[in-house]
Enzyme design. Structure first.
Site, PDB file in Angstrom:
ATOM      1  CB  CYS A  68      24.782 130.527  37.675  1.00  0.00           C
ATOM      2  SG  CYS A  68      25.296 130.397  39.389  1.00  0.00           S
ATOM      3  CG  HIS A  96      26.602 127.004  34.501  1.00  0.00           C
ATOM      4  ND1 HIS A  96      26.270 127.765  35.594  1.00  0.00           N
ATOM      5  CD2 HIS A  96      25.714 125.973  34.495  1.00  0.00           C
ATOM      6  CE1 HIS A  96      25.238 127.236  36.222  1.00  0.00           C
ATOM      7  NE2 HIS A  96      24.881 126.137  35.573  1.00  0.00           N
TER       8      HIS A  96
END
Length: 566
Positions: A84, A143
């Site tokens: 991620c 993110h």
């Protein structure tokens, strides 16, 4: 077209000239850059992979992606971070996670005051400093932290942003209740056992979908609730391309799809073709999500062609990490886990999954495509070592950015290397080593040539989506092989020869003690340059930072909740 090729050849060492003569030629524009990231895409989750023989054929239906890959340069030895946010940071700023303070931090949970420090300039911001400044747009998953407006995409180089701030959400409701746990024992934002969102948990039902310009941060229209994320992102990408004012003005788009990240959700018209292809519900859903991405990619290319931009475009396609494989032999019942829950994705024949430093977590799917690639390189599979941090200097040099600008783009020197000669002329990679991760006294992993070295256990026991073994997808038999205790590198360092053992089945450290010593020496040298999260200023630990859950609950949406600071 000829001008585009001239620019690329002049900007590499193919003609043994520097970039300077090409910069002064106003008739040779830098290329448009289409940078596509697919979330959690496994090694075996696109049609052009693992299709050499009938019994090694995956079922993924990706005709548009396959066509781009077959007419481009597929990267066979491409490394990403294992999950991620750090992976995206590595691509956006060209530095290893352990040089950003992200060696163990996923910039979460959502309500915490964490963000990639501003001292590291993102790729779009540096493209603004090119001789011909780029117009820039971002769509999809960010993110990188957002607790202050200055951390959001349109304050870090993007002219526009349509997408969500956090690491995951419902593909239909766009709700992200994955945040500070307000009650002990409240599990994740959805349970892996049923892939159903539970928006009453954690912070409550907070929508994370924004439509921003440089001076305007605001939520996207509530009317989008119920619309599938990949479809709306694809439509918006086409709209942004069509609105680009002048095909001669260089353009950079960062398209970060939320698919194929869980929860496994897709419209029936995408999943229906897989009913006859595979007898596994999760794999069918995953296939539908992949097909949705494929259609969106095809529509983006069509839009670039209609806008007369495609002939001067370089397209990058990459995953952010390997696919999650939820085959936990000891499930956490509180989290709703089940044995042999696949998450749909697959990394066969590689070992392991997302969250681990096994090849299944860090060997990524990637290719370059577009008419600007020299004809001699199209349809090639490039076997040289490439790391995702290499995109940063490579793309910036293609844009004509000077070394002086590149050198002042971050806290530490760029870790990426300029791979233009590799990508456009097939020359040997300029990279001979790479870092998977270094994290203080915790386990880490590095690579030197064909050898991969683990300093301690590379897996992630306790993570529901992590797996240490080998799993063939249902269409290839579905065989699951769990490693023995002696195959986990928990009690000693391990060494694998990836040239003969890409599946990491045989530890050769005992046979090559001299290589192990070289690896230990290199690891120690690299470790001395580590920047801890505290030193990086990754998270603001001040008690004056309010909980983002409390600040945003009344509004019902995720937005920055603290003012900017100088």
């Amino acid at each position: 077209m000829q001008n585009s090729l001239l620019y690329l050849f002049c900007s590499s060492a193919v003609l043994s000239v520097t970039l300077e003569p090409c910069r002064g030629n106003s008739d040779v524009p830098p290329p448009h850059i289409m940078f596509i990231v697919v979330d959690d895409l496994g090694w075996n989750d696109v049609g052009f992979q693992n299709n050499a023989t009938p019994n090694q054929r995956n079922v993924m239906q990706t005709p548009h992606i396959d066509e781009l890959a077959h007419s481009g340069v597929v990267l066979d030895d491409y490394t990403v971070y294992k999950y991620c946010s750090p992976s995206r940071s590595q691509m956006l700023v060209g530095r290893y996670a352990y040089h950003l303070g992200q060696q163990s931090n996923n910039l979460g949970p959502t309500g915490a005051g964490c963000a990639l420090p501003l001292a590291n300039k993102m790729l779009p911001a540096v493209l603004k400093e090119a001789p011909i400044p780029y117009r820039t747009a971002m769509l999809g998953k960010y993110h990188q932290g957002f607790y202050r407006p200055q951390f959001t995409p349109t304050r870090r180089g993007f002219d526009t942003f349509f997408g969500f701030y956090d690491g995951g959400e419902s593909h239909y409701t766009h709700i992200t209740p994955f945040a500070v746990w307000k009650q002990p024992g409240i599990p994740y934002w959805w349970t892996p056992s049923d892939n159903v969102s539970h928006p009453t948990q954690g912070c409550g039902a907070l929508v994370d979908l924004s439509n921003n310009t440089a001076g305007d941060l605001h939520p996207a229209s509530p009317a989008l609730n119920g619309s599938f994320s990949t479809d709306i992102l694809g439509r918006e990408a086409v709209r942004v391309i069509e609105a680009h004012p002048d095909p001669a003005t260089p353009f950079f788009m960062y398209m970060a799809f939320h698919c194929v990240h869980t929860p496994l959700e897709a419209p029936e018209h995408y999943t229906a073709p897989y009913i006859a292809l595979v007898n596994d519900t999760d794999r069918r859903l995953l296939g539908g999500m992949v097909s949705a991405v494929d259609l969106a990619v095809g529509n983006i290319v069509d839009a670039l062609q209609r806008k007369a931009m495609w002939n001067n475009t370089i397209l990058v396609f990459t995953t952010d990490n390997g696919g999650p494989v939820c085959l936990n032999p000891t499930p956490n019942v509180q989290r709703g886990e089940k044995i042999h829950k696949s998450c749909g994705t697959n990394n066969f024949p590689l070992r392991g999954s997302k969250m681990t430093n096994w090849q299944g977590g860090v060997r990524g799917v990637a290719f370059l495509s577009g008419p600007v690639l020299p004809a001699v390189m199209r349809g090639q599979r490039y076997g040289g070592m490439v790391h995702q941090v290499d995109w940063y200097p490579t793309l910036l040099k293609l844009a004509g950015v000077s070394d002086a600008v590149l050198n002042r783009s971050g806290v530490v020197p760029v870790d990426g290397v300029d791979q233009r000669d590799a990508f456009f002329a097939g020359r040997p990679s300029r990279r001979t080593t790479l870092v998977h991760n270094i994290n203080g006294n915790r386990p880490g992993a590095i690579r030197m040539g064909k050898y991969k070295f683990f300093k301690g256990y590379p897996g992630a026991k306790g993570e529901y989506n992590a797996f240490d073994g080998w799993w063939a997808p249902p269409e290839m038999g579905g065989t699951v092989v769990h490693p023995t205790d002696g195959q986990l590198c928990e009690t000693s360092n391990c060494l694998f020869d990836l040239s003969t053992d890409p599946g990491e089945r045989t530890d050769v450290s005992a046979a090559h003690p001299e290589i192990v010593q070289k690896m230990l020496a290199l690891y120690a040298k690299l470790q001395r340059t580590e920047i801890t999260p505290a030193a990086a200023g990754l998270c603001n630990t001040s008690s004056a930072i309010p909980d983002g859950c409390d600040a945003n609950r009344a509004r019902g949406v995720w937005e920055p909740w603290m003012p900017d600071i100088s």
